[in-house]
Design a protein around this motif. Structure first.
Motif, mmCIF file in Angstrom:
data_model
loop_
_atom_site.group_PDB
_atom_site.id
_atom_site.type_symbol
_atom_site.label_atom_id
_atom_site.label_comp_id
_atom_site.label_asym_id
_atom_site.label_seq_id
_atom_site.Cartn_x
_atom_site.Cartn_y
_atom_site.Cartn_z
ATOM 1 N N ARG A 127 0.842 -1.197 0.000
ATOM 2 C CA ARG A 127 0.000 0.000 0.000
ATOM 3 C C ARG A 127 0.875 1.244 0.000
ATOM 4 O O ARG A 127 1.975 1.238 0.558
ATOM 5 N N CYS A 128 0.364 2.331 -0.578
ATOM 6 C CA CYS A 128 0.936 3.656 -0.372
ATOM 7 C C CYS A 128 0.308 4.195 0.903
ATOM 8 O O CYS A 128 -0.888 4.018 1.134
ATOM 9 N N VAL A 129 1.115 4.820 1.731
ATOM 10 C CA VAL A 129 0.626 5.434 2.964
ATOM 11 C C VAL A 129 0.501 6.929 2.717
ATOM 12 O O VAL A 129 1.433 7.560 2.227
ATOM 13 N N THR A 130 -0.654 7.487 3.034
ATOM 14 C CA THR A 130 -0.904 8.914 2.917
ATOM 15 C C THR A 130 -1.375 9.412 4.272
ATOM 16 O O THR A 130 -2.331 8.883 4.835
ATOM 17 N N THR A 131 -0.686 10.417 4.805
ATOM 18 C CA THR A 131 -1.030 10.955 6.122
ATOM 19 C C THR A 131 -0.534 12.398 6.197
ATOM 20 O O THR A 131 -0.346 13.036 5.167
ATOM 21 N N SER A 132 -0.331 12.900 7.382
ATOM 22 C CA SER A 132 0.172 14.259 7.544
ATOM 23 C C SER A 132 1.254 14.284 8.611
ATOM 24 O O SER A 132 1.345 13.384 9.442
ATOM 25 N N ALA A 133 2.071 15.337 8.558
ATOM 26 C CA ALA A 133 3.166 15.507 9.519
ATOM 27 C C ALA A 133 3.125 16.929 10.060
ATOM 28 O O ALA A 133 2.680 17.859 9.374
ATOM 29 N N LYS A 134 3.605 17.086 11.297
ATOM 30 C CA LYS A 134 3.669 18.406 11.937
ATOM 31 C C LYS A 134 4.808 19.216 11.328
ATOM 32 O O LYS A 134 5.877 18.679 11.039
ATOM 33 N N CYS A 135 4.572 20.514 11.201
ATOM 34 C CA CYS A 135 5.626 21.429 10.761
ATOM 35 C C CYS A 135 6.088 22.276 11.942
ATOM 36 O O CYS A 135 5.362 22.456 12.922
ATOM 37 N N ASP A 136 7.283 22.848 11.810
ATOM 38 C CA ASP A 136 7.845 23.651 12.888
ATOM 39 C C ASP A 136 7.116 24.978 13.102
ATOM 40 O O ASP A 136 7.293 25.629 14.118
ATOM 41 N N ASN A 137 6.251 25.366 12.170
ATOM 42 C CA ASN A 137 5.493 26.613 12.310
ATOM 43 C C ASN A 137 4.065 26.360 12.811
ATOM 44 O O ASN A 137 3.224 27.246 12.782
ATOM 45 N N GLY A 138 3.773 25.137 13.243
ATOM 46 C CA GLY A 138 2.454 24.805 13.769
ATOM 47 C C GLY A 138 1.473 24.302 12.728
ATOM 48 O O GLY A 138 0.382 23.843 13.067
ATOM 49 N N LYS A 139 1.839 24.383 11.466
ATOM 50 C CA LYS A 139 0.964 23.892 10.401
ATOM 51 C C LYS A 139 1.168 22.389 10.209
ATOM 52 O O LYS A 139 2.044 21.778 10.812
ATOM 53 N N ILE A 140 0.354 21.825 9.336
ATOM 54 C CA ILE A 140 0.407 20.405 9.003
ATOM 55 C C ILE A 140 0.690 20.287 7.506
ATOM 56 O O ILE A 140 0.116 21.022 6.703
ATOM 57 N N VAL A 141 1.560 19.354 7.132
ATOM 58 C CA VAL A 141 1.841 19.097 5.722
ATOM 59 C C VAL A 141 1.403 17.676 5.393
ATOM 60 O O VAL A 141 1.638 16.749 6.162
#
Length: 114
Positions: free
Chosen positions: A47-61
């Motif tokens: 499977r390809c995994v698709t999710t999000s990660a925290k950024c150092d500026n408080g946003k999510i990528v």
């Protein structure tokens, strides 16, 4: 016999797979990709995994695996990603993590730094 719903394209063919090991009979697939998918599911599901990660500026990528990984490693892959704080700015295609189960984790969204 095992019944599968093909996830290769939007048609979602209902596939039946008979046999075992290297001797499979596949029915119900609308194309060769469906047959390849079914055999892959029986021998080495990925499977390809698709999710999000925290950024150092408080946003999510949003991020994803560059290539599919073994299905049994998906949960652990997400756990690796959850431990990362991504340095901004981030561009689509930037490598967030290298060599996670044989592939890279890449950004799928641009995030400006602040």
């Amino acid at each position: 016999m095992k019944k599968l719903t093909c996830i290769v394209c939007p048609l979602g063919c209902e596939i039946s797979v008979y046999g075992e090991k290297d001797n499979f009979n596949v029915t119900g697939n609308g194309c060769i990709r469906g047959k390849e998918y079914a055999i892959g599911e029986m021998t080495n599901p990925v499977r390809c995994v698709t999710t999000s990660a925290k950024c150092d500026n408080g946003k999510i990528v949003s991020v994803k695996t560059q290539n599919p990984i073994p299905k049994q490693n998906c949960k652990e892959c997400v756990e690796f990603i959850n431990k990362v704080t991504v340095k901004t700015p981030v561009k689509i295609g930037d490598i967030i993590l290298e060599n996670v189960f044989g592939t890279n984790i890449i950004a799928t969204k641009n995030i400006q730094g602040e």
